[in-house]
Enzyme design. Structure first.
Site, PDB file in Angstrom:
ATOM      1  N   GLU A  95       4.803 -10.047   0.597  1.00  0.00           N
ATOM      2  CA  GLU A  95       3.995 -10.078  -0.774  1.00  0.00           C
ATOM      3  C   GLU A  95       5.066  -9.977  -1.861  1.00  0.00           C
ATOM      4  O   GLU A  95       5.733  -9.234  -2.083  1.00  0.00           O
ATOM      5  CB  GLU A  95       3.112  -8.828  -0.393  1.00  0.00           C
ATOM      6  CG  GLU A  95       2.239  -8.603  -1.442  1.00  0.00           C
ATOM      7  CD  GLU A  95       0.998  -7.222  -1.380  1.00  0.00           C
ATOM      8  OE1 GLU A  95       0.963  -6.956  -0.086  1.00  0.00           O
ATOM      9  OE2 GLU A  95       0.720  -6.746  -2.459  1.00  0.00           O
ATOM     10  N   LYS A 101      -2.371   1.719   1.370  1.00  0.00           N
ATOM     11  CA  LYS A 101      -1.666   0.485   1.828  1.00  0.00           C
ATOM     12  C   LYS A 101      -0.719   0.305   0.791  1.00  0.00           C
ATOM     13  O   LYS A 101       0.393  -0.263   1.143  1.00  0.00           O
ATOM     14  CB  LYS A 101      -2.906  -0.326   1.296  1.00  0.00           C
ATOM     15  CG  LYS A 101      -2.658  -2.028   1.947  1.00  0.00           C
ATOM     16  CD  LYS A 101      -1.857  -2.941   0.877  1.00  0.00           C
ATOM     17  CE  LYS A 101      -1.772  -4.116   1.677  1.00  0.00           C
ATOM     18  NZ  LYS A 101      -0.910  -5.013   0.867  1.00  0.00           N
ATOM     19  N   ASP A 155       9.363   0.392  14.751  1.00  0.00           N
ATOM     20  CA  ASP A 155       7.724  -0.005  15.302  1.00  0.00           C
ATOM     21  C   ASP A 155       6.936   0.188  13.958  1.00  0.00           C
ATOM     22  O   ASP A 155       6.439   1.555  13.962  1.00  0.00           O
ATOM     23  CB  ASP A 155       7.446   0.657  16.449  1.00  0.00           C
ATOM     24  CG  ASP A 155       6.050   0.222  16.966  1.00  0.00           C
ATOM     25  OD1 ASP A 155       5.280  -0.216  16.156  1.00  0.00           O
ATOM     26  OD2 ASP A 155       5.909   0.693  17.977  1.00  0.00           O
ATOM     27  N   HIS A 159       1.637  -9.094 -10.461  1.00  0.00           N
ATOM     28  CA  HIS A 159       1.540  -9.812  -9.085  1.00  0.00           C
ATOM     29  C   HIS A 159       1.427 -11.476  -9.435  1.00  0.00           C
ATOM     30  O   HIS A 159       1.916 -12.353  -8.888  1.00  0.00           O
ATOM     31  CB  HIS A 159      -0.086  -9.610  -8.503  1.00  0.00           C
ATOM     32  CG  HIS A 159      -0.138  -8.954  -7.423  1.00  0.00           C
ATOM     33  ND1 HIS A 159      -1.255  -8.700  -6.770  1.00  0.00           N
ATOM     34  CD2 HIS A 159       0.907  -8.090  -7.139  1.00  0.00           C
ATOM     35  CE1 HIS A 159      -0.968  -8.205  -5.805  1.00  0.00           C
ATOM     36  NE2 HIS A 159       0.298  -7.521  -5.946  1.00  0.00           N
TER      37      HIS A 159
HETATM   38  C1  MEV Z   1      -1.373  -4.335  -3.047  1.00  0.00           C
HETATM   39  O1  MEV Z   1      -0.702  -4.717  -1.816  1.00  0.00           O
HETATM   40  C2  MEV Z   1      -1.405  -2.688  -3.047  1.00  0.00           C
HETATM   41  C3  MEV Z   1      -2.137  -2.045  -4.169  1.00  0.00           C
HETATM   42  O2  MEV Z   1      -3.493  -2.467  -4.036  1.00  0.00           O
HETATM   43  C4  MEV Z   1      -1.895  -0.608  -3.839  1.00  0.00           C
HETATM   44  C5  MEV Z   1      -3.044   0.367  -4.823  1.00  0.00           C
HETATM   45  O3  MEV Z   1      -4.024  -0.179  -5.094  1.00  0.00           O
HETATM   46  O4  MEV Z   1      -2.283   1.579  -4.846  1.00  0.00           O
HETATM   47  C6  MEV Z   1      -1.517  -2.530  -5.486  1.00  0.00           C
END
Ligand code: MEV
Length: 437
Positions: free
Chosen positions: A85, A279, A295, A392
């Site tokens: 990513e 995430k 792992d 991004h």
């Molecule tokens: C993207 O990989 C992760 C995010 O969505 C995490 C978040 O929203 O805190 C940017």
């Protein structure tokens, strides 16, 4: 080629498997060559690598990058991450640089107890099982000694063994709960071996020469738990809110701090946000785990079980402001190893550990959690200021330009053209085509 059921695939040689599978691609010869070229050139390394898994025909590459300057308890680490990513390593680096200038991350709490269970049904009188528990426990612990000897030698071994009654949930069901310390190994194999040994010991103890169907005790299964709620690490980082001014994108620091605190409260309160918030933590955590040969699926399972421990899935990290000081924190359930598994077999996993100064499993827990908190902080900071698309898309632009085979001049022009603008694949393609592609 039409996809059909393959019989005896595992018995084919590596070349035969690759050749056969390449037939499903548009250019079989090219595909075969490409798959082969992605394997290690060194025969010994290649052999070891192929043997890590079944039916291996190539190697799937991920970008391997470094997040420099991760300070944990005053020690500096340059942390390897394997992740595709685009923005994660850049965002993490930005965040760790900021925190390095403000004392870094502190490990506040760390525990390393891992556990597993033998589930079994008891068809006799419950009292008879309880009466014999002390004797059974001594028998099982004695049985375990030959399996645990070398772990005990390394400073680990069995911590406790308990009998737990689960009959209120499932008729006749009991479980043995074994807690262990696996020192610097993740210990999955060790724990499962102990549990299977106990399962065998249990059946022998209650076997009484009876046929398997007639026995009072029937084992269901023996397996470690990935719910590693007693193997956790808590890290924190703090700074005066005034020092946030550099990273607020022009927002007054007080407002920025309020927005940060609110963002973490939302992740605590709302499961929809909590999943995305977590995430963002796992972006950093998984990338370090992959780079160090750990792992990451186990860590994912543990994390999401832990995030649900109150009965509601919640964000794992927190942010508070007290007396003009902003503090971030994260507790992560994390079973990692720095020996065993593929940590010594995969060349890059081995090098990653070397780059980190061959840390102990406890040190690695702190490093991984610090990076997880850093990526989380970077994401939330972007969300409450510019939004995430800006960062991004800048990196995404570079990927798109690669995909469109843009030359150096086109890249420079595109970077200038898209500065501060919304980037989409069609817009980039249009821009490049309009310039002679
Ligand atoms: C993207 O990989 C992760 C995010 O969505 C995490 C978040 O929203 O805190 C940017």
């Amino acid at each position: 080629m039409r996809t059909r059921i393959l019989k005896g695939f595992s018995k084919l040689t590596e070349n035969q498997k690759r050749n056969l599978i390449a037939q499903y691609c548009k250019d079989p010869e090219g595909a075969e060559g490409e798959m082969k070229s992605l394997l290690f050139a060194d025969p010994e390394e290649r052999k070891n690598f192929l043997e890590l898994s079944e039916n291996t025909i190539s190697s799937f590459h991920l970008p391997y990058g470094i997040v420099p300057n991760v300070v944990v308890d005053g020690k500096v680490y340059h942390v390897p991450m394997a992740i595709e990513e685009s923005s994660v390593v850049a965002a993490a680096s930005h965040s760790t640089r900021f925190w390095a200038e403000h004392g870094g991350f502190r490990v506040k709490q760390l525990s390393t107890i891992k556990l597993g269970h033998v589930y079994f049904r008891w068809f006799g009188e419950p009292a008879a099982l309880l009466q014999r528990w002390d004797q059974l426990k001594a028998h099982l612990l004695e049985h375990l000694k030959k399996v645990t000897a070398s772990m005990v030698h390394r400073g680990g071994g069995v911590i406790s063994l308990e009998l737990i009654d689960e009959t209120r949930s499932i008729e006749n069901l009991y479980k043995l709960e074994l807690e262990v310390d696996t020192v610097n190994s993740m210990g999955a194999n060790f724990i499962n071996t102990c549990l299977e040994d106990m399962a065998e010991g249990l059946e022998v103890f209650f076997g009484d020469g009876k046929e398997i169907n007639d026995r009072e005790c029937q084992v269901s299964m023996a397996i470690l738990s990935n719910n590693t709620a007693k193997c956790t690490v808590t890290v924190e980082a703090s700074c005066q809110i005034d020092s946030l001014s550099r990273i607020t994108e022009g927002m007054p620091v007080g407002l920025f701090a309020d927005k940060m605190v609110l963002a973490y409260q939302i992740a605590h309160m709302d499961t929809y946000r909590a999943a995305t918030h977590n995430k963002g933590i796992m972006n950093g955590v998984d990338a370090v785990l992959i780079a160090t040969g750990n792992d990451f699926r186990a860590a994912e399972a543990a994390t999401h079980a832990y995030a649900s421990r109150s009965g509601q899935y919640r964000g794992l990290s927190w942010c508070e402001v007290r007396d003009e000081v902003l503090t971030l924190g994260l507790t992560l359930p994390l079973a990692v190893g720095t020996v065993g598994g593929i940590t010594n077999l995969h060349p890059l996993a081995r090098l990653s550990l070397e780059i980190l100064g061959n840390p102990s499993a406890r040190d690695l827990m702190g490093i991984v959690a610090a990076v997880g908190l850093a990526t989380n902080f970077a994401s939330v900071r972007s969300l409450v200021t510019t939004g995430i698309q800006k960062g991004h898309m800048r990196l995404h632009l570079s990927n798109m330009l690669n995909a469109l085979n843009a030359d150096e001049e086109q890249r420079k022009e595109a970077e200038i053209h898209f500065r501060g603008k919304k980037v989409s694949y069609s817009a980039v393609k249009h821009f490049i085509n309009g310039r002679g592609h």
